[in-house]
Design a protein around this motif. Structure first.
Motif, PDB file in Angstrom:
ATOM      1  N   MET A  11       0.838  -1.209   0.000  1.00 35.73           N
ATOM      2  CA  MET A  11       0.000   0.000   0.000  1.00 35.73           C
ATOM      3  C   MET A  11       0.872   1.258   0.000  1.00 35.73           C
ATOM      4  O   MET A  11       0.597   2.212  -0.746  1.00 35.73           O
ATOM      5  CB  MET A  11      -0.931   0.001   1.214  1.00 35.73           C
ATOM      6  N   ALA A  12       1.907   1.273   0.832  1.00 37.43           N
ATOM      7  CA  ALA A  12       2.810   2.426   0.873  1.00 37.43           C
ATOM      8  C   ALA A  12       3.516   2.594  -0.480  1.00 37.43           C
ATOM      9  O   ALA A  12       3.656   3.717  -0.980  1.00 37.43           O
ATOM     10  CB  ALA A  12       3.829   2.262   1.997  1.00 37.43           C
ATOM     11  N   TYR A  13       3.930   1.488  -1.080  1.00 32.66           N
ATOM     12  CA  TYR A  13       4.598   1.524  -2.373  1.00 32.66           C
ATOM     13  C   TYR A  13       3.670   2.079  -3.457  1.00 32.66           C
ATOM     14  O   TYR A  13       4.064   2.936  -4.254  1.00 32.66           O
ATOM     15  CB  TYR A  13       5.087   0.117  -2.739  1.00 32.66           C
ATOM     16  N   MET A  14       2.422   1.589  -3.500  1.00 30.07           N
ATOM     17  CA  MET A  14       1.479   2.090  -4.508  1.00 30.07           C
ATOM     18  C   MET A  14       1.213   3.578  -4.313  1.00 30.07           C
ATOM     19  O   MET A  14       1.161   4.338  -5.280  1.00 30.07           O
ATOM     20  CB  MET A  14       0.170   1.301  -4.461  1.00 30.07           C
ATOM     21  N   ALA A  15       1.054   4.000  -3.047  1.00 26.59           N
ATOM     22  CA  ALA A  15       0.807   5.416  -2.768  1.00 26.59           C
ATOM     23  C   ALA A  15       2.014   6.264  -3.160  1.00 26.59           C
ATOM     24  O   ALA A  15       1.857   7.358  -3.728  1.00 26.59           O
ATOM     25  CB  ALA A  15       0.467   5.602  -1.292  1.00 26.59           C
ATOM     26  N   ALA A  16       3.214   5.777  -2.878  1.00 30.86           N
ATOM     27  CA  ALA A  16       4.418   6.516  -3.265  1.00 30.86           C
ATOM     28  C   ALA A  16       4.515   6.637  -4.777  1.00 30.86           C
ATOM     29  O   ALA A  16       4.888   7.690  -5.310  1.00 30.86           O
ATOM     30  CB  ALA A  16       5.663   5.829  -2.697  1.00 30.86           C
ATOM     31  N   THR A  17       4.159   5.569  -5.479  1.00 35.14           N
ATOM     32  CA  THR A  17       4.174   5.597  -6.943  1.00 35.14           C
ATOM     33  C   THR A  17       3.173   6.619  -7.469  1.00 35.14           C
ATOM     34  O   THR A  17       3.473   7.382  -8.393  1.00 35.14           O
ATOM     35  CB  THR A  17       3.863   4.199  -7.513  1.00 35.14           C
ATOM     36  N   MET A  18       1.997   6.653  -6.852  1.00 27.79           N
ATOM     37  CA  MET A  18       0.980   7.617  -7.281  1.00 27.79           C
ATOM     38  C   MET A  18       1.407   9.054  -6.930  1.00 27.79           C
ATOM     39  O   MET A  18       1.157   9.980  -7.706  1.00 27.79           O
ATOM     40  CB  MET A  18      -0.368   7.293  -6.634  1.00 27.79           C
ATOM     41  N   ALA A  19       2.056   9.237  -5.782  1.00 23.43           N
ATOM     42  CA  ALA A  19       2.495  10.572  -5.365  1.00 23.43           C
ATOM     43  C   ALA A  19       3.568  11.129  -6.285  1.00 23.43           C
ATOM     44  O   ALA A  19       3.594  12.323  -6.572  1.00 23.43           O
ATOM     45  CB  ALA A  19       3.005  10.539  -3.927  1.00 23.43           C
ATOM     46  N   THR A  20       4.465  10.254  -6.750  1.00 24.15           N
ATOM     47  CA  THR A  20       5.546  10.717  -7.619  1.00 24.15           C
ATOM     48  C   THR A  20       5.120  10.834  -9.067  1.00 24.15           C
ATOM     49  O   THR A  20       5.818  11.444  -9.869  1.00 24.15           O
ATOM     50  CB  THR A  20       6.767   9.768  -7.534  1.00 24.15           C
ATOM     51  N   GLY A  21       3.992  10.217  -9.407  1.00 26.02           N
ATOM     52  CA  GLY A  21       3.516  10.275 -10.785  1.00 26.02           C
ATOM     53  C   GLY A  21       4.260   9.343 -11.716  1.00 26.02           C
ATOM     54  O   GLY A  21       4.141   9.451 -12.932  1.00 26.02           O
ATOM     55  N   ARG A  22       5.022   8.416 -11.162  1.00 21.33           N
ATOM     56  CA  ARG A  22       5.797   7.476 -11.988  1.00 21.33           C
ATOM     57  C   ARG A  22       5.028   6.181 -12.179  1.00 21.33           C
ATOM     58  O   ARG A  22       5.384   5.138 -11.656  1.00 21.33           O
ATOM     59  CB  ARG A  22       7.139   7.186 -11.331  1.00 21.33           C
ATOM     60  N   HIS A  23       3.963   6.252 -12.945  1.00 24.61           N
ATOM     61  CA  HIS A  23       3.162   5.064 -13.226  1.00 24.61           C
ATOM     62  C   HIS A  23       3.844   4.292 -14.345  1.00 24.61           C
ATOM     63  O   HIS A  23       4.389   4.869 -15.272  1.00 24.61           O
ATOM     64  CB  HIS A  23       1.746   5.462 -13.644  1.00 24.61           C
ATOM     65  N   HIS A  24       3.786   3.005 -14.266  1.00 24.28           N
ATOM     66  CA  HIS A  24       4.512   2.179 -15.230  1.00 24.28           C
ATOM     67  C   HIS A  24       3.775   2.085 -16.561  1.00 24.28           C
ATOM     68  O   HIS A  24       4.391   2.087 -17.592  1.00 24.28           O
ATOM     69  CB  HIS A  24       4.776   0.794 -14.647  1.00 24.28           C
ATOM     70  N   GLY A  25       2.457   2.007 -16.505  1.00 23.59           N
ATOM     71  CA  GLY A  25       1.641   2.008 -17.713  1.00 23.59           C
ATOM     72  C   GLY A  25       2.197   1.151 -18.830  1.00 23.59           C
ATOM     73  O   GLY A  25       2.373  -0.036 -18.686  1.00 23.59           O
ATOM     74  N   HIS A  26       2.508   1.778 -19.949  1.00 26.45           N
ATOM     75  CA  HIS A  26       2.956   1.038 -21.128  1.00 26.45           C
ATOM     76  C   HIS A  26       4.464   0.804 -21.134  1.00 26.45           C
ATOM     77  O   HIS A  26       4.974   0.138 -22.009  1.00 26.45           O
ATOM     78  CB  HIS A  26       2.549   1.795 -22.403  1.00 26.45           C
ATOM     79  N   GLY A  27       5.182   1.333 -20.192  1.00 28.37           N
ATOM     80  CA  GLY A  27       6.632   1.201 -20.167  1.00 28.37           C
ATOM     81  C   GLY A  27       7.115  -0.096 -19.556  1.00 28.37           C
ATOM     82  O   GLY A  27       8.302  -0.298 -19.411  1.00 28.37           O
ATOM     83  N   GLY A  28       6.221  -0.965 -19.176  1.00 31.10           N
ATOM     84  CA  GLY A  28       6.621  -2.227 -18.561  1.00 31.10           C
ATOM     85  C   GLY A  28       6.351  -2.213 -17.066  1.00 31.10           C
ATOM     86  O   GLY A  28       5.878  -1.235 -16.508  1.00 31.10           O
ATOM     87  N   VAL A  29       6.676  -3.322 -16.435  1.00 32.41           N
ATOM     88  CA  VAL A  29       6.427  -3.483 -15.006  1.00 32.41           C
ATOM     89  C   VAL A  29       7.744  -3.329 -14.257  1.00 32.41           C
ATOM     90  O   VAL A  29       8.746  -3.963 -14.605  1.00 32.41           O
ATOM     91  CB  VAL A  29       5.808  -4.880 -14.719  1.00 32.41           C
ATOM     92  N   ALA A  30       7.741  -2.492 -13.229  1.00 33.38           N
ATOM     93  CA  ALA A  30       8.927  -2.328 -12.400  1.00 33.38           C
ATOM     94  C   ALA A  30       9.188  -3.631 -11.650  1.00 33.38           C
ATOM     95  O   ALA A  30       8.247  -4.369 -11.334  1.00 33.38           O
ATOM     96  CB  ALA A  30       8.713  -1.177 -11.419  1.00 33.38           C
ATOM     97  N   PRO A  31      10.440  -3.942 -11.369  1.00 36.31           N
ATOM     98  CA  PRO A  31      10.755  -5.197 -10.673  1.00 36.31           C
ATOM     99  C   PRO A  31      10.029  -5.348  -9.331  1.00 36.31           C
ATOM    100  O   PRO A  31       9.551  -6.443  -9.019  1.00 36.31           O
ATOM    101  CB  PRO A  31      12.270  -5.128 -10.480  1.00 36.31           C
ATOM    102  N   LEU A  32       9.924  -4.279  -8.553  1.00 33.76           N
ATOM    103  CA  LEU A  32       9.232  -4.377  -7.263  1.00 33.76           C
ATOM    104  C   LEU A  32       7.741  -4.636  -7.460  1.00 33.76           C
ATOM    105  O   LEU A  32       7.144  -5.450  -6.756  1.00 33.76           O
ATOM    106  CB  LEU A  32       9.460  -3.113  -6.432  1.00 33.76           C
ATOM    107  N   THR A  33       7.149  -3.982  -8.451  1.00 37.96           N
ATOM    108  CA  THR A  33       5.741  -4.241  -8.760  1.00 37.96           C
ATOM    109  C   THR A  33       5.561  -5.694  -9.174  1.00 37.96           C
ATOM    110  O   THR A  33       4.617  -6.364  -8.731  1.00 37.96           O
ATOM    111  CB  THR A  33       5.241  -3.312  -9.886  1.00 37.96           C
ATOM    112  N   GLY A  34       6.465  -6.208  -9.995  1.00 35.30           N
ATOM    113  CA  GLY A  34       6.409  -7.606 -10.430  1.00 35.30           C
ATOM    114  C   GLY A  34       6.527  -8.566  -9.261  1.00 35.30           C
ATOM    115  O   GLY A  34       5.793  -9.563  -9.181  1.00 35.30           O
TER     116      GLY A  34
END
Length: 180
Positions: free
Chosen positions: A98-121
């Motif tokens: 949850m903290a990771y997803m919120a941090a990702t949303m706060a920074t605006g660095r969504h992975h979208g079409h660029g692939g999946v980040a290793p931590l997300t994977g």
């Protein structure tokens, strides 16, 4: 979170219902079950808020930062209790996710079409495995009719319902991670 509105609202409903049931579980006579249910209720309601489709309400950056603080604190608190307990370790991973997803949303660095980040994977793999494992554990559980002499089990003490609650939240977490 990002994604279509209809599945987003279904996710909101699932998480809110799970959080509501966890509030009922807090009426258990067993202290450990009440404490676990409280953490799961917080997680369910927070997931419901995070799952509101971004097309309806786009939370401001400070809201995502507040999520990071709340769930980062929950992860640290759970880390202390996690020694030797698989259930607490699962709560630790959930709070961290949850903290990771919120941090990702706060920074605006969504992975979208660029692939999946290793931590997300890694989190996707963990929650997919947890869904399969907990779903398998749910199947053979028989409903407990009584506890002790002539005393019926309350809603807060039904192990099969608690497992179903955790399974629902793990599936919701998996869906939320997929939209990241």
């Amino acid at each position: 979170m990002h994604g279509p509105a209809s599945p987003g609202w279904l996710l909101v409903a699932l998480c809110a219902a799970t959080g509501g049931y966890c509030l009922l579980r807090m009426r258990s006579r067993v202290e450990e079950q009440r404490r676990a249910a409280g953490g799961e209720a917080l997680m369910g309601f927070a997931m419901a808020l995070m799952a509101v489709p971004a097309t309806v309400v786009a939370p401001p950056r400070w809201a995502w930062i507040a999520y990071v603080v709340v769930f980062g604190g929950a992860a640290i608190r759970t880390l202390r209790a996690a020694r030797g307990s698989a259930h607490h370790l699962h709560h630790l991973v959930g709070a961290f996710a949850m903290a990771y997803m919120a941090a990702t949303m706060a920074t605006g660095r969504h992975h979208g079409h660029g692939g999946v980040a290793p931590l997300t994977g890694a989190l996707l793999l963990y929650f997919a495995g947890y869904v399969l494992w907990s779903g398998g554990r749910l199947v053979p559980v028989a409903a407990v009719a009584t506890a002790g002499v002539g005393r019926t089990v309350g809603w807060g003490d039904r192990p099969e319902l608690a497992r179903a609650c955790r399974l629902a939240m793990a599936m919701a977490m998996l869906a939320m991670l997929l939209t990241l």
